[in-house]
Design a protein around this motif. Structure first.
Motif, PDB file in Angstrom:
ATOM      1  N   PRO A 520     -26.237 -19.629   9.691  1.00 46.08           N
ATOM      2  CA  PRO A 520     -25.999 -18.219   9.350  1.00 46.08           C
ATOM      3  C   PRO A 520     -25.043 -18.065   8.167  1.00 46.08           C
ATOM      4  N   ARG A 521     -25.479 -17.290   7.183  1.00 43.83           N
ATOM      5  CA  ARG A 521     -24.682 -17.039   5.984  1.00 43.83           C
ATOM      6  C   ARG A 521     -24.502 -15.546   5.717  1.00 43.83           C
ATOM      7  N   ASP A 522     -25.431 -14.755   6.131  1.00 45.71           N
ATOM      8  CA  ASP A 522     -25.347 -13.307   5.911  1.00 45.71           C
ATOM      9  C   ASP A 522     -24.551 -12.700   7.056  1.00 45.71           C
ATOM     10  N   LEU A 523     -23.231 -12.818   6.953  1.00 44.28           N
ATOM     11  CA  LEU A 523     -22.339 -12.451   8.050  1.00 44.28           C
ATOM     12  C   LEU A 523     -21.367 -11.362   7.611  1.00 44.28           C
ATOM     13  N   TRP A 524     -20.951 -10.564   8.572  1.00 49.15           N
ATOM     14  CA  TRP A 524     -19.987  -9.503   8.354  1.00 49.15           C
ATOM     15  C   TRP A 524     -18.628  -9.950   8.894  1.00 49.15           C
ATOM     16  N   TYR A 525     -17.586  -9.194   8.573  1.00 41.56           N
ATOM     17  CA  TYR A 525     -16.262  -9.422   9.153  1.00 41.56           C
ATOM     18  C   TYR A 525     -15.450  -8.145   8.992  1.00 41.56           C
ATOM     19  N   TYR A 526     -14.480  -7.977   9.885  1.00 38.61           N
ATOM     20  CA  TYR A 526     -13.518  -6.892   9.705  1.00 38.61           C
ATOM     21  C   TYR A 526     -12.581  -7.257   8.563  1.00 38.61           C
ATOM     22  N   THR A 527     -12.247  -6.304   7.742  1.00 34.82           N
ATOM     23  CA  THR A 527     -11.342  -6.569   6.630  1.00 34.82           C
ATOM     24  C   THR A 527      -9.964  -6.936   7.159  1.00 34.82           C
ATOM     25  N   PRO A 528      -9.162  -7.668   6.378  1.00 34.65           N
ATOM     26  CA  PRO A 528      -7.810  -8.004   6.835  1.00 34.65           C
ATOM     27  C   PRO A 528      -6.984  -6.770   7.197  1.00 34.65           C
ATOM     28  N   ASP A 529      -7.086  -5.706   6.397  1.00 37.55           N
ATOM     29  CA  ASP A 529      -6.330  -4.494   6.695  1.00 37.55           C
ATOM     30  C   ASP A 529      -6.769  -3.881   8.026  1.00 37.55           C
ATOM     31  N   ALA A 530      -8.090  -3.868   8.284  1.00 47.57           N
ATOM     32  CA  ALA A 530      -8.581  -3.302   9.538  1.00 47.57           C
ATOM     33  C   ALA A 530      -8.092  -4.114  10.731  1.00 47.57           C
ATOM     34  N   LEU A 531      -8.130  -5.426  10.591  1.00 52.79           N
ATOM     35  CA  LEU A 531      -7.687  -6.304  11.680  1.00 52.79           C
ATOM     36  C   LEU A 531      -6.191  -6.147  11.926  1.00 52.79           C
ATOM     37  N   GLN A 532      -5.424  -6.137  10.858  1.00 50.57           N
ATOM     38  CA  GLN A 532      -3.980  -6.017  10.982  1.00 50.57           C
ATOM     39  C   GLN A 532      -3.584  -4.662  11.562  1.00 50.57           C
ATOM     40  N   THR A 533      -4.228  -3.600  11.109  1.00 55.15           N
ATOM     41  CA  THR A 533      -3.892  -2.259  11.598  1.00 55.15           C
ATOM     42  C   THR A 533      -4.226  -2.106  13.077  1.00 55.15           C
ATOM     43  N   ALA A 534      -5.397  -2.575  13.482  1.00 56.53           N
ATOM     44  CA  ALA A 534      -5.802  -2.431  14.884  1.00 56.53           C
ATOM     45  C   ALA A 534      -4.876  -3.181  15.824  1.00 56.53           C
ATOM     46  N   ILE A 535      -4.486  -4.374  15.436  1.00 56.07           N
ATOM     47  CA  ILE A 535      -3.621  -5.172  16.313  1.00 56.07           C
ATOM     48  C   ILE A 535      -2.191  -4.653  16.293  1.00 56.07           C
ATOM     49  N   THR A 536      -1.691  -4.303  15.115  1.00 58.89           N
ATOM     50  CA  THR A 536      -0.315  -3.804  15.024  1.00 58.89           C
ATOM     51  C   THR A 536      -0.141  -2.499  15.811  1.00 58.89           C
ATOM     52  N   ASN A 537      -1.094  -1.597  15.698  1.00 57.95           N
ATOM     53  CA  ASN A 537      -0.977  -0.289  16.343  1.00 57.95           C
ATOM     54  C   ASN A 537      -1.289  -0.320  17.830  1.00 57.95           C
ATOM     55  N   ASN A 538      -1.829  -1.423  18.302  1.00 59.48           N
ATOM     56  CA  ASN A 538      -2.215  -1.475  19.716  1.00 59.48           C
ATOM     57  C   ASN A 538      -1.647  -2.714  20.402  1.00 59.48           C
ATOM     58  N   SER A 539      -0.460  -3.098  19.986  1.00 62.68           N
ATOM     59  CA  SER A 539       0.251  -4.215  20.596  1.00 62.68           C
ATOM     60  C   SER A 539       1.716  -3.840  20.745  1.00 62.68           C
ATOM     61  N   THR A 540       2.337  -4.423  21.719  1.00 60.93           N
ATOM     62  CA  THR A 540       3.766  -4.204  21.953  1.00 60.93           C
ATOM     63  C   THR A 540       4.508  -5.465  21.539  1.00 60.93           C
ATOM     64  N   TRP A 541       5.294  -5.344  20.481  1.00 58.97           N
ATOM     65  CA  TRP A 541       6.031  -6.504  19.980  1.00 58.97           C
ATOM     66  C   TRP A 541       7.255  -6.746  20.847  1.00 58.97           C
ATOM     67  N   LEU A 542       7.391  -7.973  21.301  1.00 64.23           N
ATOM     68  CA  LEU A 542       8.481  -8.340  22.205  1.00 64.23           C
ATOM     69  C   LEU A 542       9.354  -9.382  21.525  1.00 64.23           C
ATOM     70  N   TYR A 543      10.653  -9.091  21.455  1.00 65.43           N
ATOM     71  CA  TYR A 543      11.588  -9.930  20.722  1.00 65.43           C
ATOM     72  C   TYR A 543      12.453 -10.735  21.676  1.00 65.43           C
ATOM     73  N   ASN A 544      12.283 -12.043  21.653  1.00 66.56           N
ATOM     74  CA  ASN A 544      13.176 -12.949  22.386  1.00 66.56           C
ATOM     75  C   ASN A 544      13.336 -12.589  23.861  1.00 66.56           C
ATOM     76  N   ASN A 545      12.355 -11.941  24.449  1.00 65.13           N
ATOM     77  CA  ASN A 545      12.521 -11.606  25.863  1.00 65.13           C
ATOM     78  C   ASN A 545      11.840 -12.664  26.719  1.00 65.13           C
ATOM     79  N   ASP A 546      12.551 -13.090  27.762  1.00 68.90           N
ATOM     80  CA  ASP A 546      12.073 -14.139  28.647  1.00 68.90           C
ATOM     81  C   ASP A 546      11.525 -13.518  29.927  1.00 68.90           C
TER      82      ASP A 546
END
Length: 886
Positions: A520-546
């Protein structure tokens, strides 16, 4: 050879012809009082002079001018020396278009030590696996621009005064100093661009140098700076983890017992990798001589590589269906491999998995050194150096989406041996509408830190009579620390809802056309901006928490601390027609290793997080050893030199080999880990070389070497219980674990350089390395990591006062890299063609055009003669530079 190479070849030979015509009009040597040889010829002459005068086995490359090594990249330059190999990767990230690691005499890069001005340099990598799970002792040459280099020395035979750590040899990159410049003010600048044809991108390249020294020639300041940007695109077929074997307990074995023990591709991928590399930094050196007998120097260097990258891998998921489902009748098995198979679709079953991984990534290094050189009296010299260095590689953010695809569509493949890509296909809906959410495991920080503080004190006592010409003696202390960290991350929310309907892109229309195969060569993908925005806006960043809900990934963390004390004494001898040295180096090393063990019992756990429960573990190793060395050189006549050397050398195991906690991949249930009980590799080395300097700038040399390595590092596969993010419990993984196993290498090196007339010249060298290990790999072989049996280089140049041209070709035979999953994997033969043109219309300006990878090589990796692993195409690069001097 294609049309583009032909155009460059025509340009080279046009310049040669035009330059030869121009040379006819130049004054002859008899018209001049003196003839000063510079440029290509001058650098070759200086390199051979240094090599000839050395008492030990030494190869030297001297820069023609600032930024004008014989190749654009330092590692590419070194690969043209006999006995030197290069590779473009440190883990299993696959082949790239730029050399990044250097190794000597058919061994792994970790056994070669790289220094700058005689001291270590903290190093780290941009690739995430090299930051945590696969961390060697080699230095990343991607952080070292050619503008930095005055010359490079490759020490092939050991001396007691050389810093320990390089079992097979030491590469010493020598920078410029302020007082070595001839003029009071010197300024140089380079303005250019690099064209990456596969990435279809042209990017800027800048560098500058300023040097000042006073009239008294006792104070000077040197400042160098560089900024270099480059886009790259790599197109590939990847088979992550290689092939797996169908087991007797797999469901398909009940219906097709003939498939038990047969190898099947676990994943077959269409892989598109894109990256922007921006390298920037500089060197500042201050030199002061308060008196004729005392020289002081303060130097600082910094280099940072920004290397954000996006990898898309659309993969047939063989391990999800080949164990469960029988192939259609008519399948074929050859040499234990299921070479041709078609699987009918089963409703609801994914036949493909699609990984999209966008990573922010950086790698950087810096050092500060203080040097003092004091000629105490006519017979005694003292040198002191103290410094600190730090390298850091970091992937602070990973944005990863894994999708199930080809639902119920079935699959098929046909293999063609290790030399050709696998033809494969999947049915069903391959569009975004046909995908379902598989999950994400990314957005987890990974950081590597490498730092060292050191001090050295060296003395040289000279004697004016007798065969004993001098005695060198000294001490060195170093405190080194290597650490992998993963304290922060994000817990994902409903990423899939946000991704659906986001912006998409398409694979290039000519994707992977250079590597062949049908997939397969004729393939699609989400753009980097789309991927980054979706994950950043729908994830909870946790800092050094155990705790059970934390994102602190203890299983990816470890630390190795080493305190190294060394002392040496070396006697240097000189006779009428011979010279040499003999010495002893005492090395005392203390290692403290901190790591984690996955446990299932809360009572045994010291810490826990979403990545499981972990028990802290601490280990301590001590290694003390005396390393002898001897070198002798015989000047048989005015042009013939014979060298003989014997030594013992030592290299400590890779940092991750000692410290890494066991880790696993849920896709194929394989992984890796460390072994804190590893011993250092101790090598007993013999070397002999005969050198015939038959004319100025002419050399023919023949040599042989043998290295008998005790406790060489190999890898075995053991089953271990590791935490699975898919099942949230401990599961069994096949884990690659480093072990000690003896090895040896015997080799021959032949080198030839000859000028033809005043302006032409040719060079060639060949290295034969026969290596073997006491360890038996899973494929039944006894190979050593990194051993290419045959390596050769051929080149030619033309140069006069105005024009210059150089062309070179390097080829390296196949070699074992390591384990991919539970299987040994190799890189196949590959060769690279490069060429350069230069034009100097004035003394203060020159124009250069460098072409790299002109033959557009496909880097091939394989598991066996019947099983390929990956195929990579990177395209060609062209560097155009305008250099100005004052």
């Amino acid at each position: 050879m294609n049309h583009r190479i032909s155009l460059l070849s025509a340009a080279i030979f046009s310049c040669i012809a035009f330059g030869a015509h121009a040379q006819e009009a130049q004054p002859t040597a008899t018209d001049l009082d003196t003839v000063t040889v510079t440029g290509i010829r001058g650098s070759m002459e200086k390199s051979l002079d240094t090599k000839r005068e050395a008492n030990a086995r030494l190869e030297v490359v001297t820069a023609e001018d600032v930024g004008k090594l014989p190749a654009h990249n330092v590692a590419d330059t070194l690969q043209r020396l006999p006995g030197v190999n290069i590779s473009s990767a440190s883990a299993d990230e696959g082949g790239f278009d730029e050399a990044d690691r250097v190794s000597l005499r058919g061994t792994s890069p970790s056994l070669t030590q790289t220094l700058i001005d005689g001291h270590t340099v903290g190093s780290a990598d941009w690739f995430v696996l090299s930051q945590g799970n696969n961390v060697g002792r080699s230095v990343s040459y991607s952080l070292l621009p050619s503008e930095l280099v005055s010359s490079v020395e490759v020490n092939k035979s050991s001396q007691a005064k050389l810093q320990d750590g390089g079992t097979t040899g030491t590469v010493n990159i020598i920078t410029r100093t302020p007082l070595q410049f001839s003029k009071q003010f010197s300024a140089e600048a380079s303005v250019g661009a690099v064209r990456s044809d596969q990435a279809d991108s042209t990017d800027p390249q800048y560098s500058a140098l300023f040097n000042y020294k006073n009239d008294a020639n006792n104070f000077g300041v040197l400042l160098q700076a560089f900024y270099q940007k480059r886009e790259l695109r790599r197109e590939a077929q990847e088979i992550p983890g290689g092939f797996f074997k169908i087991g007797a307990n797999d469901p398909v074995a009940a219906t097709n017992p003939d498939l038990i023990g047969v190898s099947v591709p676990g994943l077959l991928g269409s892989t598109l990798f894109e990256q922007t590399r921006t390298r920037k930094g500089g060197l500042l050196t201050i030199e002061f001589k308060p008196m004729d007998s005392l020289s002081l120097q303060l130097s600082g260097f910094s280099s940072e590589l920004e290397a954000n990258n996006y990898n898309r891998n659309y993969m047939m998921w063989g391990s999800s269906f080949a164990k469960l489902q029988a192939p259609n009748p008519g399948y074929t098995v050859n040499d234990g491999v299921l070479t041709n198979a078609t699987y009918a679709g089963v409703a609801g079953r994914p036949y493909a998995v699609y990984d999209m991984i966008y990573r922010e990534a950086t790698a950087k290094t810096n050092y500060v050194t203080f040097d003092a050189d004091w000629q105490i009296n006519d017979n005694l010299n003292a040198k002191f150096q103290a410094g600190t260095t730090k390298g850091e590689g970091s992937t602070p953010r990973q944005f990863i989406a894994e999708l199930n695809s080809a639902i119920g569509g079935g699959a098929s493949w046909t293999t063609h041996g290790a030399g050709s890509p696998v033809d494969w296909n999947v049915g069903g809906d391959l569009s975004p509408a046909g995908a379902t959410w598989g999950g994400t495991w990314g957005n987890q920080e990974v950081t590597a830190e490498d730092k060292e503080d050191w001090a050295t004190l060296d003395f040289s006592q000279y004697f004016s009579a007798g065969a004993l010409s001098s005695v060198d003696f000294g001490l060195r202390f170093a405190d080194h620390e290597r650490e992998a960290l993963s304290p922060e991350g994000a817990s994902p929310g409903d990423i899939w809802s946000a991704l659906q309907g986001s912006a998409t892109g398409q694979y290039p229309s000519n994707f992977a056309s250079g590597i062949g195969g049908n997939f397969p060569r004729d393939l699609w993908y989400y753009t980097p901006d789309a991927l980054q925005t979706a994950i950043t806006n729908n994830s909870t960043w946790l800092y050094n928490n155990d705790g059970p809900d934390g994102r602190h990934n203890y299983g990816a963390e470890w630390k190795v601390k080493e305190k190294n004390f060394a002392g040496y004494v070396q006697a240097n001898f000189t006779g009428d027609w011979w010279s040499g040295n003999v010495g002893l180096r005492y090395v005392d090393i203390k290692q403290d290793i901190d790591t984690f063990l996955a446990v299932s019992d809360p009572a045994r756990a010291d810490v826990s997080s979403l990545f499981g429960m972990w028990q802290r573990q601490a280990f301590q190793n001590k290694h003390s050893r005396v390393l002898p060395s001897a070198n002798i050189k015989f000047d048989l006549d005015d042009s013939l030199v014979l060298r003989v050397a014997a030594s013992q050398t030592q290299t400590l195991p890779d940092y991750s080999a000692l410290g890494a906690s066991a880790w696993g991949s849920d896709l194929n249930r394989t992984g890796g880990g460390g072994n804190p009980n590893l011993k250092p590799t101790l090598s007993t080395n013999l070397d002999a070389n005969l050198e015939w300097y038959f004319m100025p700038r002419g050399l023919l040399s023949v040599g042989a070497y043998h290295m008998d390595m005790k406790d060489y590092i190999a890898f075995d596969v053991v089953n271990k219980q590791l935490f699975s993010e898919l099942t949230n419990q401990l599961e069994t993984y096949a884990v690659s674990t480093p072990i000690n196993a003896d090895g040896k290498v015997t080799g021959v090196e032949v080198a030839y350089e000859q000028p033809i007339g005043e302006n032409f010249g040719i060079n060639a060298n060949y290295t034969y390395a026969n290596g073997s290990s006491a360890h038996t790999w899973a494929d039944g072989s006894h190979n050593l990591l990194g051993t290419s049996k045959n390596t050769y280089n051929v080149g030619a140049f033309f140069e006069n006062d105005t024009f210059g041209a150089r062309v070179s070709y390097t080829r390296r035979s196949s070699f074992l890299i390591s384990l991919s999953g539970a299987n040994p994997y190799y890189q196949d033969d590959f060769g690279t063609l490069s060429a350069s043109l230069s034009y100097s219309p004035t003394k203060w300006m020159s124009i250069t055009l460098d072409g790299l990878n002109l033959n557009n090589p496909t880097y091939k990796y394989y598991q066996s003669a019947s099983i390929p692993t990956s195929f990579y195409s990177n395209g060609r690069q062209y560097y155009l530079n305008f250099r100005f001097k004052y």
